[in-house]
Design a protein around this motif. Structure first.
Motif, PDB file in Angstrom:
ATOM      1  N   GLU A   1       0.809  -1.218   0.000  1.00 61.53           N
ATOM      2  CA  GLU A   1       0.000   0.000   0.000  1.00 61.53           C
ATOM      3  C   GLU A   1       0.845   1.273   0.000  1.00 61.53           C
ATOM      4  OE1 GLU A   1      -4.091  -1.354   2.190  1.00 61.53           O
ATOM      5  OE2 GLU A   1      -2.396  -0.884   3.483  1.00 61.53           O
ATOM      6  N   PHE A   2       2.165   1.136  -0.086  1.00 64.68           N
ATOM      7  CA  PHE A   2       3.020   2.319  -0.188  1.00 64.68           C
ATOM      8  C   PHE A   2       4.207   2.010  -1.094  1.00 64.68           C
ATOM      9  CE2 PHE A   2       4.442   0.143   3.650  1.00 64.68           C
ATOM     10  CZ  PHE A   2       5.810   0.068   3.473  1.00 64.68           C
ATOM     11  N   GLU A   3       4.865   3.076  -1.562  1.00 63.06           N
ATOM     12  CA  GLU A   3       6.037   2.905  -2.414  1.00 63.06           C
ATOM     13  C   GLU A   3       7.082   3.950  -2.061  1.00 63.06           C
ATOM     14  OE1 GLU A   3       5.420   5.287  -6.522  1.00 63.06           O
ATOM     15  OE2 GLU A   3       4.081   3.555  -6.280  1.00 63.06           O
ATOM     16  N   LEU A   4       8.332   3.607  -2.341  1.00 63.94           N
ATOM     17  CA  LEU A   4       9.477   4.482  -2.107  1.00 63.94           C
ATOM     18  C   LEU A   4      10.183   4.726  -3.429  1.00 63.94           C
ATOM     19  CD1 LEU A   4      11.071   2.666   0.965  1.00 63.94           C
ATOM     20  CD2 LEU A   4       9.675   4.723   0.999  1.00 63.94           C
ATOM     21  N   THR A   5      10.543   5.977  -3.671  1.00 62.00           N
ATOM     22  CA  THR A   5      11.341   6.310  -4.842  1.00 62.00           C
ATOM     23  C   THR A   5      12.401   7.321  -4.429  1.00 62.00           C
ATOM     24  OG1 THR A   5       9.814   8.072  -5.494  1.00 62.00           O
ATOM     25  CG2 THR A   5       9.482   5.919  -6.513  1.00 62.00           C
ATOM     26  N   ILE A   6      13.499   7.356  -5.193  1.00 62.10           N
ATOM     27  CA  ILE A   6      14.534   8.354  -4.944  1.00 62.10           C
ATOM     28  C   ILE A   6      14.977   8.910  -6.294  1.00 62.10           C
ATOM     29  CG2 ILE A   6      16.422   6.682  -4.907  1.00 62.10           C
ATOM     30  CD1 ILE A   6      17.579   8.561  -2.594  1.00 62.10           C
ATOM     31  N   ALA A   7      15.079  10.231  -6.352  1.00 61.35           N
ATOM     32  CA  ALA A   7      15.515  10.906  -7.570  1.00 61.35           C
ATOM     33  C   ALA A   7      16.056  12.278  -7.198  1.00 61.35           C
ATOM     34  CB  ALA A   7      14.359  11.042  -8.561  1.00 61.35           C
ATOM     35  N   ASN A   8      17.215  12.613  -7.755  1.00 64.46           N
ATOM     36  CA  ASN A   8      17.824  13.934  -7.550  1.00 64.46           C
ATOM     37  C   ASN A   8      17.972  14.307  -6.070  1.00 64.46           C
ATOM     38  OD1 ASN A   8      17.909  14.289 -10.374  1.00 64.46           O
ATOM     39  ND2 ASN A   8      15.789  15.008 -10.346  1.00 64.46           N
ATOM     40  N   GLY A   9      18.322  13.333  -5.246  1.00 67.12           N
ATOM     41  CA  GLY A   9      18.543  13.610  -3.831  1.00 67.12           C
ATOM     42  C   GLY A   9      17.279  13.774  -3.007  1.00 67.12           C
ATOM     43  N   ILE A  10      16.116  13.384  -3.544  1.00 65.39           N
ATOM     44  CA  ILE A  10      14.845  13.473  -2.830  1.00 65.39           C
ATOM     45  C   ILE A  10      14.263  12.075  -2.693  1.00 65.39           C
ATOM     46  CG2 ILE A  10      12.508  14.438  -2.817  1.00 65.39           C
ATOM     47  CD1 ILE A  10      14.583  16.598  -2.585  1.00 65.39           C
ATOM     48  N   LEU A  11      14.016  11.658  -1.455  1.00 65.04           N
ATOM     49  CA  LEU A  11      13.364  10.383  -1.173  1.00 65.04           C
ATOM     50  C   LEU A  11      11.874  10.669  -1.009  1.00 65.04           C
ATOM     51  CD1 LEU A  11      13.575   7.334  -0.335  1.00 65.04           C
ATOM     52  CD2 LEU A  11      13.662   8.175   2.010  1.00 65.04           C
ATOM     53  N   THR A  12      11.052   9.969  -1.783  1.00 65.58           N
ATOM     54  CA  THR A  12       9.607  10.176  -1.729  1.00 65.58           C
ATOM     55  C   THR A  12       8.922   8.902  -1.277  1.00 65.58           C
ATOM     56  OG1 THR A  12       9.705  11.804  -3.507  1.00 65.58           O
ATOM     57  CG2 THR A  12       7.565  10.841  -3.061  1.00 65.58           C
ATOM     58  N   MET A  13       8.055   9.047  -0.294  1.00 63.70           N
ATOM     59  CA  MET A  13       7.230   7.956   0.200  1.00 63.70           C
ATOM     60  C   MET A  13       5.791   8.330  -0.102  1.00 63.70           C
ATOM     61  SD  MET A  13       8.949   7.537   3.970  1.00 63.70           S
ATOM     62  CE  MET A  13       9.162   9.296   4.221  1.00 63.70           C
ATOM     63  N   LYS A  14       5.031   7.408  -0.673  1.00 60.73           N
ATOM     64  CA  LYS A  14       3.607   7.684  -0.870  1.00 60.73           C
ATOM     65  C   LYS A  14       2.826   6.397  -0.732  1.00 60.73           C
ATOM     66  CE  LYS A  14       3.881   7.844  -5.913  1.00 60.73           C
ATOM     67  NZ  LYS A  14       3.578   8.658  -7.087  1.00 60.73           N
ATOM     68  N   GLY A  15       1.574   6.563  -0.340  1.00 60.42           N
ATOM     69  CA  GLY A  15       0.755   5.389  -0.135  1.00 60.42           C
ATOM     70  C   GLY A  15      -0.674   5.745   0.206  1.00 60.42           C
ATOM     71  N   THR A  16      -1.371   4.749   0.702  1.00 61.28           N
ATOM     72  CA  THR A  16      -2.778   4.891   1.051  1.00 61.28           C
ATOM     73  C   THR A  16      -3.024   4.186   2.375  1.00 61.28           C
ATOM     74  OG1 THR A  16      -3.386   4.844  -1.280  1.00 61.28           O
ATOM     75  CG2 THR A  16      -5.136   4.401   0.290  1.00 61.28           C
ATOM     76  N   ARG A  17      -3.782   4.825   3.228  1.00 64.16           N
ATOM     77  CA  ARG A  17      -4.244   4.171   4.457  1.00 64.16           C
ATOM     78  C   ARG A  17      -5.757   4.051   4.353  1.00 64.16           C
ATOM     79  NH1 ARG A  17      -2.114   6.216   9.839  1.00 64.16           N
ATOM     80  NH2 ARG A  17      -0.433   4.840   9.273  1.00 64.16           N
ATOM     81  N   ARG A  18      -6.229   2.838   4.451  1.00 65.73           N
ATOM     82  CA  ARG A  18      -7.666   2.565   4.294  1.00 65.73           C
ATOM     83  C   ARG A  18      -8.362   2.514   5.647  1.00 65.73           C
ATOM     84  NH1 ARG A  18      -7.543   1.688  -0.839  1.00 65.73           N
ATOM     85  NH2 ARG A  18      -5.944   0.480  -1.857  1.00 65.73           N
TER      86      ARG A  18
ATOM     87  N   GLU B   1      -5.046   8.945   0.825  1.00 65.87           N
ATOM     88  CA  GLU B   1      -3.739   8.966   0.172  1.00 65.87           C
ATOM     89  C   GLU B   1      -2.819   9.982   0.839  1.00 65.87           C
ATOM     90  OE1 GLU B   1      -3.944   9.321  -4.044  1.00 65.87           O
ATOM     91  OE2 GLU B   1      -5.388   7.692  -4.221  1.00 65.87           O
ATOM     92  N   TRP B   2      -1.531   9.669   0.868  1.00 64.08           N
ATOM     93  CA  TRP B   2      -0.534  10.561   1.464  1.00 64.08           C
ATOM     94  C   TRP B   2       0.744  10.493   0.646  1.00 64.08           C
ATOM     95  CZ3 TRP B   2       3.867   8.047   2.838  1.00 64.08           C
ATOM     96  CH2 TRP B   2       3.766   6.675   3.054  1.00 64.08           C
ATOM     97  N   GLN B   3       1.547  11.529   0.804  1.00 60.49           N
ATOM     98  CA  GLN B   3       2.857  11.574   0.157  1.00 60.49           C
ATOM     99  C   GLN B   3       3.770  12.436   1.008  1.00 60.49           C
ATOM    100  OE1 GLN B   3       3.029  12.264  -4.063  1.00 60.49           O
ATOM    101  NE2 GLN B   3       4.971  13.344  -3.899  1.00 60.49           N
ATOM    102  N   ARG B   4       5.007  12.015   1.140  1.00 60.27           N
ATOM    103  CA  ARG B   4       5.994  12.763   1.914  1.00 60.27           C
ATOM    104  C   ARG B   4       7.334  12.662   1.222  1.00 60.27           C
ATOM    105  NH1 ARG B   4       6.981  13.245   8.196  1.00 60.27           N
ATOM    106  NH2 ARG B   4       8.214  15.125   8.047  1.00 60.27           N
ATOM    107  N   SER B   5       8.014  13.795   1.056  1.00 61.79           N
ATOM    108  CA  SER B   5       9.336  13.826   0.432  1.00 61.79           C
ATOM    109  C   SER B   5      10.325  14.453   1.395  1.00 61.79           C
ATOM    110  CB  SER B   5       9.299  14.642  -0.864  1.00 61.79           C
ATOM    111  OG  SER B   5       8.457  14.024  -1.803  1.00 61.79           O
ATOM    112  N   VAL B   6      11.523  13.869   1.449  1.00 62.49           N
ATOM    113  CA  VAL B   6      12.582  14.408   2.301  1.00 62.49           C
ATOM    114  C   VAL B   6      13.876  14.464   1.499  1.00 62.49           C
ATOM    115  CG1 VAL B   6      11.606  13.643   4.509  1.00 62.49           C
ATOM    116  CG2 VAL B   6      13.079  12.116   3.256  1.00 62.49           C
ATOM    117  N   SER B   7      14.672  15.472   1.770  1.00 62.33           N
ATOM    118  CA  SER B   7      15.978  15.596   1.126  1.00 62.33           C
ATOM    119  C   SER B   7      16.932  14.578   1.729  1.00 62.33           C
ATOM    120  CB  SER B   7      16.552  16.992   1.334  1.00 62.33           C
ATOM    121  OG  SER B   7      15.739  17.943   0.719  1.00 62.33           O
ATOM    122  N   VAL B   8      17.710  13.965   0.866  1.00 67.42           N
ATOM    123  CA  VAL B   8      18.689  12.977   1.291  1.00 67.42           C
ATOM    124  C   VAL B   8      20.044  13.678   1.367  1.00 67.42           C
ATOM    125  CG1 VAL B   8      19.831  10.847   0.589  1.00 67.42           C
ATOM    126  CG2 VAL B   8      17.384  11.103   0.255  1.00 67.42           C
TER     127      VAL B   8
END
Length: 148
Positions: free
Chosen positions: A65-82, A101-108
């Motif tokens: 229900e969630f995924e992690l991606t990293i690009a250009n020094g930004i880690l992004t977490m997004k998902g869904t809580r039912r 749905e939610w999404q959170r990005s943090v600088s690495v």
């Protein structure tokens, strides 16, 4: 002398809070930022000797229900809580965990080796390991004696 007992005095405020939540639930979708509280999981960031560690609380969520991606020094977490299954909306008496749905990005940090990044999910806590890049470690620079 009248005696006021605090034992049940806050129950009226709890009822008011429930009613306001119910009334604002429909309005919330059309006016972002109206409700206070975060719409993403809380997280902690630690710096350890060989890595940075991010932990995020995701109780009641499955890894699919969630995924992690990293690009250009930004880690992004997004998902869904039912919502919990089998419990109708009108049965909620207090709801403090966000849903939807939610999404959170943090600088690495720059010193992270993105190729060796890993994550694990256990007991509702997501742990993301960000290994430090070997080039980021301080090293001794030899100083040679100059000749005349």
């Amino acid at each position: 002398m009248p005696v006021f007992r605090w034992g049940n005095a806050w129950e009226a405020f709890r009822d008011l809070e429930r009613e306001m939540d119910r009334l604002l639930r429909g309005v919330h979708a059309s006016i972002p930022g109206l409700r206070f509280g975060r719409q993403y999981p809380p997280l902690n960031l630690y710096e350890l000797e060989d890595e940075y560690l991010i932990t995020a609380e995701l109780p009641g969520t499955r890894p699919d229900e969630f995924e992690l991606t990293i690009a250009n020094g930004i880690l992004t977490m997004k998902g869904t809580r039912r919502d919990p299954e089998g419990i109708p909306e009108d049965r909620f008496r207090r709801q403090e965990r966000f849903r939807g749905e939610w999404q959170r990005s943090v600088s690495v940090p720059e010193r992270v080796d993105e190729e060796r990044l890993s994550a694990e999910f256990s007991n509702g806590v997501l742990a993301i390991h960000l290994p430090k890049a070997p080039g980021g470690q301080p090293r001794q620079i030899p100083v040679a004696e100059g000749g005349e």
